[in-house]
Design an enzyme around this catalytic site. Sequence first.
Site, short mmCIF file in Angstrom:
data_model
loop_
_atom_site.label_atom_id
_atom_site.label_comp_id
_atom_site.label_asym_id
_atom_site.label_seq_id
_atom_site.Cartn_x
_atom_site.Cartn_y
_atom_site.Cartn_z
N GLU A 80 0.83 -1.21 0.00
CA GLU A 80 0.00 0.00 0.00
C GLU A 80 0.86 1.26 0.00
O GLU A 80 1.77 1.40 0.79
CB GLU A 80 -0.93 0.01 1.24
N CYS A 142 -7.88 -1.45 7.91
CA CYS A 142 -6.49 -1.51 7.46
C CYS A 142 -5.97 -0.13 7.13
O CYS A 142 -4.87 0.25 7.53
CB CYS A 142 -6.36 -2.46 6.28
N HIS A 166 -1.45 -5.50 2.13
CA HIS A 166 -2.64 -6.35 2.05
C HIS A 166 -2.27 -7.68 1.40
O HIS A 166 -1.51 -7.70 0.42
CB HIS A 166 -3.73 -5.67 1.21
N1 PCA Z 1 -8.54 -6.58 6.60
C1 PCA Z 1 -9.47 -5.49 6.76
C2 PCA Z 1 -9.54 -5.24 8.24
C3 PCA Z 1 -8.90 -6.42 8.88
C4 PCA Z 1 -8.24 -7.15 7.79
O1 PCA Z 1 -7.49 -8.12 7.92
C5 PCA Z 1 -9.17 -4.28 5.89
O2 PCA Z 1 -8.65 -4.46 4.79
O3 PCA Z 1 -9.49 -3.15 6.26
#
Ligand code: PCA
Length: 201
Positions: A80, A142, A166
């Site tokens: 990200e 996140c 992610h």
């Molecule tokens: N993914 C979510 C919140 C917790 C997770 O593992 C997100 O992408 O916001």
Amino acid sequence: MKKLLLTGYEPFLKFKTNPTQAAVESLEGKIIGDYKIIGRVYPVAFKEINSLIERDIEAVEPDAVVSLGLASGISSVHLERIAINTIDGREDNTGFKPNGEKIYENGADGLFSKLPLKQLETALLNENIPVNISNSAGTYLCNNLMYSELYYLQHKKLDIPAGFVHVPPSHEIGIAQRVPSWPQEDITRAVHIIIENLQSN
Ligand code: PCA
């Protein structure tokens, strides 16, 4: 020995497991590259997340922070690039549903990752791990964690590598939800490669 704070999340919404929890649990305590790994698994709770990351950065005094989250629907690792100062979307595990609020009233609109994204992208590709640099971490937990982590480090003038990654669902989720998925071991290996290649560029 340098310390790296590695954070993941507990299961949320319809997902019965979270591959980031499994990755953190399997890397916790290990020495990877320059770093000893200190793992934390966070609740999916908007009202708790800012104080949890602040508390852990203060207590652990890490030399680097890598935070992980599951993103359903992706089929590569997403490094990200930016976190934005807003929360929105589905309800969290406490039942709280955000509605476009700011994370910090006087915070910048966006905060950029302090991870060496291009270097990590190359390192992952060299190990045959599909990866993309992503320009949106969404508006859910996140993005909130990435924002509050970077905000806090900036506020404390701590110039260390820090940011958010992610990962795709593991097969357990892929099978239950019929979405693209990866073996858990590849997800954990991707995180391992990221940590090994964090040394500043
Ligand atoms: N993914 C979510 C919140 C917790 C997770 O593992 C997100 O992408 O916001």
